[in-house]
Write an enzyme that holds these catalytic residues in place. Structure first.
Site, mmCIF file in Angstrom:
data_model
loop_
_atom_site.group_PDB
_atom_site.id
_atom_site.type_symbol
_atom_site.label_atom_id
_atom_site.label_comp_id
_atom_site.label_asym_id
_atom_site.label_seq_id
_atom_site.Cartn_x
_atom_site.Cartn_y
_atom_site.Cartn_z
ATOM 1 N N ASP A 11 36.038 36.235 53.047
ATOM 2 C CA ASP A 11 37.464 35.901 52.969
ATOM 3 C C ASP A 11 38.173 37.191 52.547
ATOM 4 O O ASP A 11 37.934 37.704 51.448
ATOM 5 C CB ASP A 11 37.647 34.801 51.919
ATOM 6 C CG ASP A 11 39.107 34.447 51.697
ATOM 7 O OD1 ASP A 11 40.001 35.192 52.143
ATOM 8 O OD2 ASP A 11 39.349 33.418 51.046
ATOM 9 N N ILE A 12 39.027 37.703 53.398
ATOM 10 C CA ILE A 12 39.628 39.019 53.150
ATOM 11 C C ILE A 12 40.463 39.039 51.864
ATOM 12 O O ILE A 12 40.630 40.082 51.239
ATOM 13 C CB ILE A 12 40.461 39.468 54.378
ATOM 14 C CG1 ILE A 12 40.599 40.991 54.415
ATOM 15 C CG2 ILE A 12 41.817 38.773 54.438
ATOM 16 C CD1 ILE A 12 41.093 41.532 55.754
ATOM 17 N N ASN A 25 53.184 37.943 61.595
ATOM 18 C CA ASN A 25 54.068 37.772 62.757
ATOM 19 C C ASN A 25 55.308 38.644 62.531
ATOM 20 O O ASN A 25 55.490 39.218 61.450
ATOM 21 C CB ASN A 25 54.432 36.297 62.964
ATOM 22 C CG ASN A 25 55.150 35.714 61.782
ATOM 23 O OD1 ASN A 25 56.230 36.176 61.407
ATOM 24 N ND2 ASN A 25 54.563 34.715 61.148
ATOM 25 N N ASP A 35 47.323 35.183 57.446
ATOM 26 C CA ASP A 35 48.654 35.455 56.875
ATOM 27 C C ASP A 35 48.985 34.430 55.776
ATOM 28 O O ASP A 35 49.410 34.795 54.660
ATOM 29 C CB ASP A 35 49.670 35.375 58.031
ATOM 30 C CG ASP A 35 51.042 35.913 57.693
ATOM 31 O OD1 ASP A 35 51.193 36.553 56.646
ATOM 32 O OD2 ASP A 35 51.970 35.687 58.501
ATOM 33 N N THR A 119 42.940 37.265 67.104
ATOM 34 C CA THR A 119 41.888 36.422 67.692
ATOM 35 C C THR A 119 41.913 34.978 67.208
ATOM 36 O O THR A 119 41.051 34.185 67.583
ATOM 37 C CB THR A 119 40.474 36.988 67.408
ATOM 38 O OG1 THR A 119 40.233 36.929 65.984
ATOM 39 C CG2 THR A 119 40.348 38.416 67.890
#
Ligand code: AR6
Length: 170
Positions: A11-12, A25, A35, A119
């Site tokens: 998990d970033i 976005n 995001d 992706t």
């Protein structure tokens, strides 16, 4: 060695690096996917900072503080929506990696993690996106004389396998 490229499954939002990249976005005001996870964990001060940035065009990148995340900074970039491949998607996706790394270099950051930009919700085919990611990052690092560790942070096992096989061929 002054550069490294690797792929991990994580998990970033949990990575304590100089920067993590957000697949944002054009509004930069939050959304779903990675995001949404980044905004939830970074807290409302991130949204307040993003409101001052005036959005971001596809392929461009902007930097904010990490706020409540373990990462010091967030590099927000806007990937292309996949429209079948004839709408300049490949060049725009490459620009996301290039411009994000340009910001990392300008701020003298030593470590940065990328999610698999475009992706998810934006529908870019994973194998093609991974190839662009690896090629663009490799080309950038080969011409960069600073120290930089780049991590491809994959959410799925399938993404990790795609990146690992591309990295093994380098
Ligand atoms: N850590 C790492 N990777 C993640 C995480 C996470 N916590 N969560 C999702 N991913 P997406 P996009 C992966 O949809 O396709 C938003 O609404 C996910 O599995 O987050 O560029 C924005 O506001 C996928 O591989 O981004 C935009 O409107 C990758 O992150 C739109 O989605 C990217 O999926 C951007 O779409």
């Amino acid at each position: 060695m002054t550069h490294s490229i690797s792929a991990i499954q994580a998990d970033i939002t949990e990575l304590a690096l100089d920067a993590i990249v957000n697949a944002a976005n054009a509004s930069l005001l939050g959304g779903g996917g990675v995001d949404g996870a980044i905004h939830r964990k970074a807290g409302p001060a991130l949204l307040a900072e993003c409101r001052l940035l005036g959005g971001c065009q596809t392929g461009q990148a902007k930097l904010t503080q990490g706020h409540d995340l373990p990462a010091k900074y967030i590099i927000h970039t806007v990937g292309p929506v996949w429209r079948g491949g004839r709408d300049n998607e490949a060049a725009l996706l490459a620009a996301c990696y290039q411009n994000s790394l340009g910001l990392a270099a300008a701020h003298r950051l030593n470590s940065v993690a990328f999610p698999c930009i475009s992706t998810g919700i934006y529908g870019y085919p994973l194998a093609e996106a991974a190839e662009i990611a690896v090629d663009t990052v490799s080309a950038f690092l080969s011409g960069y004389d600073g120290r930089l560790e780049v991590i491809f942070c994959c959410f799925s096992e399938q993404a990790l396998a795609a990146y690992r096989s591309l990295l093994a061929k380098r």
